[in-house]
Design a protein around this motif. Structure first.
Motif, PDB file in Angstrom:
ATOM      1  N   ALA A 289       4.742 -18.533  49.593  1.00 40.23           N
ATOM      2  CA  ALA A 289       3.758 -17.458  49.447  1.00 40.23           C
ATOM      3  C   ALA A 289       2.416 -17.847  50.047  1.00 40.23           C
ATOM      4  O   ALA A 289       1.751 -17.039  50.707  1.00 40.23           O
ATOM      5  N   LEU A 290       1.988 -19.091  49.824  1.00 41.45           N
ATOM      6  CA  LEU A 290       0.706 -19.536  50.384  1.00 41.45           C
ATOM      7  C   LEU A 290       0.810 -19.758  51.885  1.00 41.45           C
ATOM      8  O   LEU A 290      -0.131 -19.457  52.628  1.00 41.45           O
ATOM      9  N   ASN A 291       1.957 -20.270  52.325  1.00 44.43           N
ATOM     10  CA  ASN A 291       2.126 -20.503  53.765  1.00 44.43           C
ATOM     11  C   ASN A 291       2.261 -19.201  54.544  1.00 44.43           C
ATOM     12  O   ASN A 291       1.903 -19.138  55.723  1.00 44.43           O
ATOM     13  N   ALA A 292       2.786 -18.151  53.900  1.00 38.82           N
ATOM     14  CA  ALA A 292       3.026 -16.885  54.598  1.00 38.82           C
ATOM     15  C   ALA A 292       1.784 -16.004  54.693  1.00 38.82           C
ATOM     16  O   ALA A 292       1.778 -15.017  55.432  1.00 38.82           O
ATOM     17  N   ALA A 293       0.741 -16.337  53.931  1.00 39.27           N
ATOM     18  CA  ALA A 293      -0.512 -15.574  54.055  1.00 39.27           C
ATOM     19  C   ALA A 293      -0.995 -15.621  55.499  1.00 39.27           C
ATOM     20  O   ALA A 293      -0.731 -16.581  56.220  1.00 39.27           O
ATOM     21  N   TYR A 294      -1.699 -14.574  55.919  1.00 43.69           N
ATOM     22  CA  TYR A 294      -2.178 -14.572  57.301  1.00 43.69           C
ATOM     23  C   TYR A 294      -3.537 -13.900  57.389  1.00 43.69           C
ATOM     24  O   TYR A 294      -3.924 -13.089  56.543  1.00 43.69           O
TER      25      TYR A 294
ATOM     26  N   ASP B 182      -2.464 -29.949  51.615  1.00 45.57           N
ATOM     27  CA  ASP B 182      -3.414 -30.459  52.610  1.00 45.57           C
ATOM     28  C   ASP B 182      -4.503 -29.432  52.915  1.00 45.57           C
ATOM     29  O   ASP B 182      -5.680 -29.779  53.016  1.00 45.57           O
ATOM     30  N   ARG B 183      -4.112 -28.176  53.075  1.00 39.39           N
ATOM     31  CA  ARG B 183      -5.066 -27.109  53.385  1.00 39.39           C
ATOM     32  C   ARG B 183      -5.443 -26.408  52.088  1.00 39.39           C
ATOM     33  O   ARG B 183      -4.702 -25.571  51.587  1.00 39.39           O
ATOM     34  N   LYS B 184      -6.600 -26.763  51.545  1.00 40.99           N
ATOM     35  CA  LYS B 184      -6.971 -26.317  50.213  1.00 40.99           C
ATOM     36  C   LYS B 184      -8.020 -25.204  50.251  1.00 40.99           C
ATOM     37  O   LYS B 184      -8.839 -25.152  51.158  1.00 40.99           O
ATOM     38  N   PRO B 185      -8.020 -24.354  49.232  1.00 42.65           N
ATOM     39  CA  PRO B 185      -9.121 -23.396  49.078  1.00 42.65           C
ATOM     40  C   PRO B 185     -10.336 -24.095  48.489  1.00 42.65           C
ATOM     41  O   PRO B 185     -10.242 -25.234  48.003  1.00 42.65           O
ATOM     42  N   GLY B 186     -11.474 -23.433  48.523  1.00 42.14           N
ATOM     43  CA  GLY B 186     -12.681 -23.976  47.901  1.00 42.14           C
ATOM     44  C   GLY B 186     -12.858 -23.465  46.480  1.00 42.14           C
ATOM     45  O   GLY B 186     -13.564 -24.070  45.665  1.00 42.14           O
ATOM     46  N   MET B 187     -12.224 -22.328  46.181  1.00 46.99           N
ATOM     47  CA  MET B 187     -12.287 -21.726  44.847  1.00 46.99           C
ATOM     48  C   MET B 187     -10.933 -21.136  44.500  1.00 46.99           C
ATOM     49  O   MET B 187     -10.265 -20.534  45.349  1.00 46.99           O
TER      50      MET B 187
ATOM     51  N   ASP C 269       9.997 -25.043  53.105  1.00 49.94           N
ATOM     52  CA  ASP C 269       9.164 -24.984  51.896  1.00 49.94           C
ATOM     53  C   ASP C 269       9.765 -25.851  50.789  1.00 49.94           C
ATOM     54  O   ASP C 269       9.040 -26.542  50.059  1.00 49.94           O
ATOM     55  N   MET C 270      11.090 -25.827  50.675  1.00 48.84           N
ATOM     56  CA  MET C 270      11.745 -26.597  49.619  1.00 48.84           C
ATOM     57  C   MET C 270      11.645 -28.090  49.899  1.00 48.84           C
ATOM     58  O   MET C 270      11.423 -28.892  48.981  1.00 48.84           O
ATOM     59  N   ILE C 271      11.794 -28.470  51.144  1.00 43.26           N
ATOM     60  CA  ILE C 271      11.642 -29.880  51.505  1.00 43.26           C
ATOM     61  C   ILE C 271      10.213 -30.341  51.227  1.00 43.26           C
ATOM     62  O   ILE C 271       9.987 -31.444  50.711  1.00 43.26           O
ATOM     63  N   GLU C 272       9.238 -29.480  51.527  1.00 45.22           N
ATOM     64  CA  GLU C 272       7.842 -29.815  51.222  1.00 45.22           C
ATOM     65  C   GLU C 272       7.649 -30.003  49.721  1.00 45.22           C
ATOM     66  O   GLU C 272       6.953 -30.928  49.279  1.00 45.22           O
TER      67      GLU C 272
END
Length: 418
Positions: free
Chosen positions: A155-160, A200-205, A323-326
């Motif tokens: 879900a987070l990776n699919a955001a665009y 690795d790629r984090k939000p700030g809030m 995603d599952m491997i991650e």
């Protein structure tokens, strides 16, 4: 070989059956299932029966084994895969195999393959699609939870996101941006939260909303905002929107009025979706994660914002193999802890009733160990059963010593003593 399993015979008809498994073919693998976590998707499957897209029409004659979030040990390997998989190897699977464009999936569609079983047969298409995964960790529950966690990872990776005048999608949540997880204090929301905080790629809030204060309190205990800020540099808020006159204003004010870059909606409730849409900022991405059972389900969305503020809406269901491997890799590296999702444990005999009543049972993930005899028990109620069985007292000691969370030590004791 004799096996026991919870099988679907029709809508709202789950039974614990004992039956003979056929001899495996050269392109199949026989496995011993150790753990399976019960998913809301399985509840939907069990209540819909043949109306569910993944359930075959002759399920009454060929009942399907339930459960798709499972892990265990390989027992026997067909000749075709003897060089790739070995008896004794721990495994988990990615159930969304997408085999030749079909909706077939272990835990929904197969007479002899699913997680709510003592033993089952992994069909050839799972291996053909690269969805039979070796698991090198210690605890089986971590591998079981890799699948639901992979859904939130997806879900987070699919955001665009886009830039004005540039029609190229930049994939993933906004780095350093503002993320809201609405109706997010349940098991899947907490899975998304632990991933968002430690990827690795984090939000700030991050803002997690819910209307259940007990769930919010537990979430805040697991993720103390002050500690998260100090350790990860992320501003974290837990917000009960249930009693607010104007939750949209409150949530937008938390962002300084800009709105959120990314919103994950974890409830198929029209008012929650409307709220999720209203808190989007410019170029905000709303992922409607929670799948409804009503085919006519709809909710209002502000299309002025869609046009003028580039707001966009999408939906994901499940994660892919990457995603599952991650998920497995992050868990093995101790960067994320899927145990935050678990609130109950039980044996195979408890799986059918738990599945059919899942929405009414409070808490998070219900973890089933298929070779033990135990009713469904909440982790915070283990101590209450100590008088009738001293094993529960020891199990409670382990859980309470780990911030109330399930653990490899607790699983090891359970499997050895129950």
């Amino acid at each position: 070989m004799k096996a026991k399993a919870v099988r679907l015979h029709g809508a709202n008809d789950l039974r614990v059956d004992e039956f003979e498994l056929p001899q495996i073919k050269d392109d199949e693998i026989l496995v011993k299932v150790v753990s399976d976590s019960i998913c809301m998707s399985t509840y939907k499957c069990a209540t819909l029966g043949v109306e569910h897209k993944r359930v075959h029409e002759d399920v009454a004659e060929h009942p399907a084994i339930m459960g798709h979030e499972f892990a265990g040990d390989i027992v026997e390997v067909g000749a075709k895969y003897k060089d790739t998989y070995k008896p004794g190897m721990k495994f988990t699977i990615q159930p969304a195999i997408n085999y030749k464009g079909t909706m077939w999936s272990p835990g929904y569609s197969y007479e002899f393959c699913g997680g709510d079983a003592t033993y089952c047969i992994i069909p050839a298409e799972v291996m053909e699609c690269g969805c039979m995964l070796e698991y090198t960790g210690k605890a089986y529950y971590e591998a079981s939870l890799a699948e639901p966690l992979s859904c939130s990872i997806g879900a987070l990776n699919a955001a665009y996101h886009t830039k004005m005048g540039v029609y190229t999608h930049e994939m993933g949540i906004v780095e350093g941006g503002k993320l809201a997880i609405t109706a997010g204090a349940g098991p899947m929301g907490l899975g998304a939260l632990t991933y968002a905080l430690h990827r690795d790629r984090k939000p700030g809030m991050v803002v997690v909303t819910d209307i259940n204060q007990d769930r919010l309190d537990r979430a805040e205990q697991l993720f103390p905002p002050a500690e998260v800020k100090e350790k990860d540099g992320i501003e974290l808020h837990f917000v009960n929107t249930g009693d607010m006159d104007d939750p949209v204003k409150y949530l937008r004010d938390l962002t300084g009025g800009t709105g959120f870059d990314d919103v994950l909606c974890y409830a198929p409730v029209a008012s929650v979706i409307e709220q999720s849409s209203a808190i989007l900022g410019r170029d905000g991405c709303l992922n409607f994660f929670a799948g409804p059972t009503d085919k006519n389900f709809s909710a209002p969305i502000n299309f002025y914002d869609v046009h003028y503020n580039s707001a966009h809406v999408m939906g994901t269901t499940g994660g892919n193999t990457a995603d599952m491997i991650e998920s497995l890799e992050l868990t093995a590296a101790k960067r994320i802890d899927p145990a935050v999702m678990v609130t109950h444990i039980g044996g195979l005999a408890a799986a059918a009733d738990t599945t059919l009543h899942l929405p009414k049972i409070p808490g998070g993930k219900k973890l089933i160990y298929t070779h033990i005899d135990m009713p469904l028990v909440a982790l915070d109620e283990l101590r209450t059963k100590a008088d009738e069985d001293e094993r529960y007292a020891h199990l409670a000691d382990i859980v309470e010593g780990n911030k109330g969370l399930w653990s490899a030590e607790a699983e090891e004791y359970l499997l050895a003593n129950f």
